[in-house]
Motif scaffolding. Structure first.
Motif, PDB file in Angstrom:
ATOM      1  N   THR A 161       0.838  -1.211   0.000  1.00  0.00           N
ATOM      2  CA  THR A 161       0.000   0.000   0.000  1.00  0.00           C
ATOM      3  C   THR A 161       0.863   1.247   0.000  1.00  0.00           C
ATOM      4  N   GLN A 162       1.863   1.264   0.905  1.00  0.00           N
ATOM      5  CA  GLN A 162       2.657   2.491   1.023  1.00  0.00           C
ATOM      6  C   GLN A 162       3.402   2.786  -0.277  1.00  0.00           C
ATOM      7  N   THR A 163       3.831   1.763  -0.998  1.00  0.00           N
ATOM      8  CA  THR A 163       4.565   1.997  -2.246  1.00  0.00           C
ATOM      9  C   THR A 163       3.685   2.762  -3.241  1.00  0.00           C
ATOM     10  N   VAL A 164       2.457   2.273  -3.452  1.00  0.00           N
ATOM     11  CA  VAL A 164       1.595   2.934  -4.444  1.00  0.00           C
ATOM     12  C   VAL A 164       1.083   4.284  -3.930  1.00  0.00           C
ATOM     13  N   LEU A 165       0.895   4.416  -2.608  1.00  0.00           N
ATOM     14  CA  LEU A 165       0.413   5.707  -2.094  1.00  0.00           C
ATOM     15  C   LEU A 165       1.532   6.750  -2.037  1.00  0.00           C
ATOM     16  N   PHE A 166       2.704   6.379  -1.557  1.00  0.00           N
ATOM     17  CA  PHE A 166       3.829   7.337  -1.572  1.00  0.00           C
ATOM     18  C   PHE A 166       4.101   7.811  -3.001  1.00  0.00           C
ATOM     19  N   LEU A 167       4.032   6.894  -3.948  1.00  0.00           N
ATOM     20  CA  LEU A 167       4.304   7.243  -5.341  1.00  0.00           C
ATOM     21  C   LEU A 167       3.271   8.233  -5.877  1.00  0.00           C
ATOM     22  N   GLN A 168       1.990   7.946  -5.645  1.00  0.00           N
ATOM     23  CA  GLN A 168       0.939   8.854  -6.121  1.00  0.00           C
ATOM     24  C   GLN A 168       1.032  10.207  -5.423  1.00  0.00           C
ATOM     25  N   THR A 169       1.429  10.193  -4.160  1.00  0.00           N
ATOM     26  CA  THR A 169       1.534  11.440  -3.401  1.00  0.00           C
ATOM     27  C   THR A 169       2.716  12.270  -3.907  1.00  0.00           C
ATOM     28  N   PHE A 170       3.823  11.625  -4.219  1.00  0.00           N
ATOM     29  CA  PHE A 170       4.970  12.323  -4.793  1.00  0.00           C
ATOM     30  C   PHE A 170       4.552  13.024  -6.091  1.00  0.00           C
ATOM     31  N   LEU A 171       3.734  12.342  -6.894  1.00  0.00           N
ATOM     32  CA  LEU A 171       3.309  12.871  -8.196  1.00  0.00           C
ATOM     33  C   LEU A 171       2.147  13.860  -8.083  1.00  0.00           C
ATOM     34  N   GLY A 172       1.594  14.010  -6.883  1.00  0.00           N
ATOM     35  CA  GLY A 172       0.480  14.945  -6.686  1.00  0.00           C
ATOM     36  C   GLY A 172      -0.841  14.447  -7.253  1.00  0.00           C
ATOM     37  N   LEU A 173      -1.001  13.139  -7.392  1.00  0.00           N
ATOM     38  CA  LEU A 173      -2.241  12.581  -7.948  1.00  0.00           C
ATOM     39  C   LEU A 173      -3.302  12.417  -6.856  1.00  0.00           C
ATOM     40  N   HIS A 174      -4.561  12.548  -7.246  1.00  0.00           N
ATOM     41  CA  HIS A 174      -5.695  12.312  -6.341  1.00  0.00           C
ATOM     42  C   HIS A 174      -5.617  13.121  -5.050  1.00  0.00           C
ATOM     43  N   GLN A 175      -5.258  14.396  -5.218  1.00  0.00           N
ATOM     44  CA  GLN A 175      -5.157  15.271  -4.051  1.00  0.00           C
ATOM     45  C   GLN A 175      -6.403  16.152  -3.960  1.00  0.00           C
ATOM     46  N   ASP A 176      -7.036  16.163  -2.790  1.00  0.00           N
ATOM     47  CA  ASP A 176      -8.184  17.043  -2.574  1.00  0.00           C
ATOM     48  C   ASP A 176      -7.693  18.478  -2.398  1.00  0.00           C
ATOM     49  N   PRO A 177      -8.508  19.453  -2.826  1.00  0.00           N
ATOM     50  CA  PRO A 177      -8.090  20.849  -2.652  1.00  0.00           C
ATOM     51  C   PRO A 177      -7.936  21.223  -1.170  1.00  0.00           C
ATOM     52  N   GLU A 178      -8.793  20.671  -0.319  1.00  0.00           N
ATOM     53  CA  GLU A 178      -8.696  20.925   1.131  1.00  0.00           C
ATOM     54  C   GLU A 178      -8.260  19.638   1.817  1.00  0.00           C
ATOM     55  N   PRO A 179      -7.488  19.777   2.914  1.00  0.00           N
ATOM     56  CA  PRO A 179      -7.058  18.559   3.620  1.00  0.00           C
ATOM     57  C   PRO A 179      -8.241  17.763   4.175  1.00  0.00           C
ATOM     58  N   LEU A 180      -8.086  16.470   4.246  1.00  0.00           N
ATOM     59  CA  LEU A 180      -9.118  15.624   4.859  1.00  0.00           C
ATOM     60  C   LEU A 180      -8.987  15.693   6.380  1.00  0.00           C
ATOM     61  N   VAL A 181     -10.091  16.018   7.039  1.00  0.00           N
ATOM     62  CA  VAL A 181     -10.104  16.082   8.509  1.00  0.00           C
ATOM     63  C   VAL A 181     -11.363  15.427   9.044  1.00  0.00           C
ATOM     64  N   ALA A 182     -11.389  15.217  10.360  1.00  0.00           N
ATOM     65  CA  ALA A 182     -12.482  14.474  10.993  1.00  0.00           C
ATOM     66  C   ALA A 182     -13.815  15.204  10.884  1.00  0.00           C
ATOM     67  N   ASN A 183     -13.799  16.519  10.970  1.00  0.00           N
ATOM     68  CA  ASN A 183     -15.080  17.238  10.989  1.00  0.00           C
ATOM     69  C   ASN A 183     -15.517  17.742   9.615  1.00  0.00           C
ATOM     70  N   LEU A 184     -15.053  17.116   8.585  1.00  0.00           N
ATOM     71  CA  LEU A 184     -15.479  17.460   7.226  1.00  0.00           C
ATOM     72  C   LEU A 184     -16.998  17.293   7.106  1.00  0.00           C
ATOM     73  N   SER A 185     -17.634  18.111   6.274  1.00  0.00           N
ATOM     74  CA  SER A 185     -19.076  17.967   6.077  1.00  0.00           C
ATOM     75  C   SER A 185     -19.360  16.663   5.319  1.00  0.00           C
TER      76      SER A 185
END
Ligand SMILES: *[C@@H]1O[C@H](CO)[C@@H](O)[C@H](O)[C@H]1NC(C)=O
Ligand SMILES: *[C@@H]1O[C@H](CO)[C@@H](O)[C@H](O)[C@H]1NC(C)=O
Ligand SMILES: *[C@@H]1O[C@H](CO)[C@@H](O)[C@H](O)[C@H]1NC(C)=O
Ligand SMILES: *[C@@H]1O[C@H](CO)[C@@H](O)[C@H](O)[C@H]1NC(C)=O
Ligand SMILES: *[C@@H]1O[C@H](CO)[C@@H](O)[C@H](O)[C@H]1NC(C)=O
Length: 436
Positions: free
Chosen positions: A335-359
């Motif tokens: 999991t970490q391999t594919v997620l670190f890779l996508q995160t490095f490339l900036g893929l599937h990033q929400d404009p606002e951070p994900l937090v517990a009290n999201l609507s």
């Protein structure tokens, strides 16, 4: 009974009705909401990639998570514990499945690739063979070698088995072994303590200190558990007449996930959870992975540095047509391999951070969904494509769906553009990033 019959006659997918608190779900819907334990969407991906109708594929590199596996050590224990707890309930009508339930998730099986996991990888290999026969021709040498080919795995049984299954799929029909004309190809495994490309998290002390061992990493997932799972725990406590905590609710979701992937059933643990409960638990797991392996911590967008440097070096070799560059290059990880890779490339990033009290609507519409981008056997593909000698392109796909890198004009990204986007990121140094 009225609700149940309605449910049978109306579209089942939209109808997870509760009869006396027992929920019935459409299994294919649940498969898509099991977060990082979702099986690979084998029946939903295209059976061939038609890119070679318009371009010639010079090189294919794939970074692949192992297929569906048995529960990890922690999940194996959680499932055994929740089974023992549920057995103390006197409300047997709420647990009609429990008496005859056979727990196959034994400690000695923990973490091992399952039969489904083998077939996910094998069938993906078959799709590669079907889509790109010319690429495989170019890899084959003298009829009995695969020369312009490399395959690496992390030091674990499930990634090595995944590589084997995938490669059987790719090269089937090319060799002389058995009726299936199987052909075996090399697999190399990185040492556990010297693997900055695949098992990145095991080899990055800074990540261990700043992310893994940092209490803040679990903060949002823990807050959300309290916020959203307490009512589920209370309902189950009431119905079952035993004390069910929010952690127990997590374990029920875990049991549900593995019974879907190992027994194709939604009639056990899953029957204790409503459709809304499942969406809640899916988001809680996403929050956990978001902070552990993705945009929730800045360090997570850097640790795939050496991996991306390695991938881009190979793309350059193909673009410049260097002697003997690998045409097909595979890396099998986690999991970490594919997620670190996508995160490095900036893929599937929400404009606002994900937090517990999201609507609710922000949760429903989030982009970061491990059920889509980090399932079992999920993968990131890099295709180096040519129109003619001078026109070169790079195309990235996540689990066989093309994605557009931010800054690229198109999913089929002009090579010079691709290089210009990544150039500043590739100045990174994994030793600097990972040493505290
Ligand atoms: C048993 O559980 C069901 C939910 O599955 C609930 O509707 C029922 O009230 C419970 N029975 C008792 C005696 O608590
Ligand atoms: C780790 O691997 C690199 C090559 O990737 C090698 O140069 C180095 O000697 C290895 N270190 C250890 C401790 O094995
Ligand atoms: C459940 O918890 C309550 C206190 O929260 C306690 O009084 C009760 O004995 C517990 N029941 C069981 C079956 O453990
Ligand atoms: C969520 O909580 C933070 C503080 O922790 C607050 O600043 C923010 O406004 C809250 N968001 C919503 C949507 O309630
Ligand atoms: C390559 O193809 C493009 C169109 O895709 C064309 O504009 C260009 O002239 C071609 N170059 C060569 C060298 O054939």
């Amino acid at each position: 009974m009225k609700i149940l019959s309605l449910c049978l006659f109306v579209i089942i997918q939209w109808c997870a009705a509760s009869v006396l608190g027992i929920y019935h779900h459409d299994i294919d819907w649940i498969r898509q909401h099991l977060a990082s334990k979702s099986p690979y969407p084998t029946t939903r991906v295209p059976s061939v990639d038609t890119i070679t109708k318009s371009y010639s594929l010079e090189q294919l590199q794939l970074v692949i998570r192992h297929g569906t596996r048995y529960p990890s050590d922690g999940d194996t224990k959680d499932i055994a514990d929740i089974l023992a707890l549920l057995q103390t309930s006197k409300n047997t009508s709420a647990l009609p499945w429990l008496k005859s339930y056979q727990n196959i998730y034994t400690p000695e099986r923990s973490g091992m690739l399952s039969g489904l996991g083998q077939s996910e990888e094998y069938l993906h290999g078959r799709r590669v063979a079907r889509s790109f026969p010319e690429l495989i021709d170019a890899v084959m040498d003298n009829g009995d070698l695969a020369l312009r080919f490399s395959s690496y795995t992390s030091s674990s049984e499930r990634t090595a088995q995944s590589a084997m299954a995938f490669q059987l799929g790719v090269f089937q029909g090319r060799g002389q072994l058995s009726k299936a004309k199987q052909f075996v190809t090399p697999i190399l495994t990185y040492a556990r303590d010297n693997d900055t490309l695949i098992a990145i998290d095991d080899n990055c002390p800074a990540w261990r200190a700043q992310v893994h061992d940092n209490d803040a990493t679990d903060l949002q997932a823990d807050q959300y558990r309290l916020l959203a799972e307490t009512s589920i725990a209370d309902r189950l406590t009431m119905d079952l007449g035993i004390n069910i905590t929010t952690k127990d609710v997590d374990s029920i979701y875990t049991g549900c996930a593995f019974d879907v992937t190992h027994h194709d059933t939604v009639d056990t643990f899953c029957s204790l959870l409503s459709r809304e409960d499942i969406l809640t638990l899916e988001f809680r797991e996403d929050l956990s992975y978001y902070y552990k392996y993705s945009y929730g911590n800045k360090l997570n967008s850097k640790v795939a540095c050496a991996l991306v440097q390695d991938l881009v070096k190979e793309i350059e070799a193909a673009a410049e047509d260097k002697d003997g560059y690998d045409k097909l290059s595979l890396k099998f990880g986690h999991t970490q391999t594919v997620l670190f890779l996508q995160t490095f490339l900036g893929l599937h990033q929400d404009p606002e951070p994900l937090v517990a009290n999201l609507s609710k609507s922000a949760i429903d519409n989030r982009i970061f969904r491990t059920s889509k981008i980090a399932t079992f056997a999920s993968n990131v593909a890099f295709q180096m494509l040519r129109k003619n000698k001078s026109d070169k392109f790079v195309r990235i796909l996540v689990s066989e769906t093309p994605v557009k890198l931010t800054g690229c004009s198109d999913e089929v990204c002009p090579y010079e553009q691709f290089k210009a986007i990544l150039e500043p990121l590739l100045k990174c140094d994994i030793q600097e990033i990972c040493n505290e």
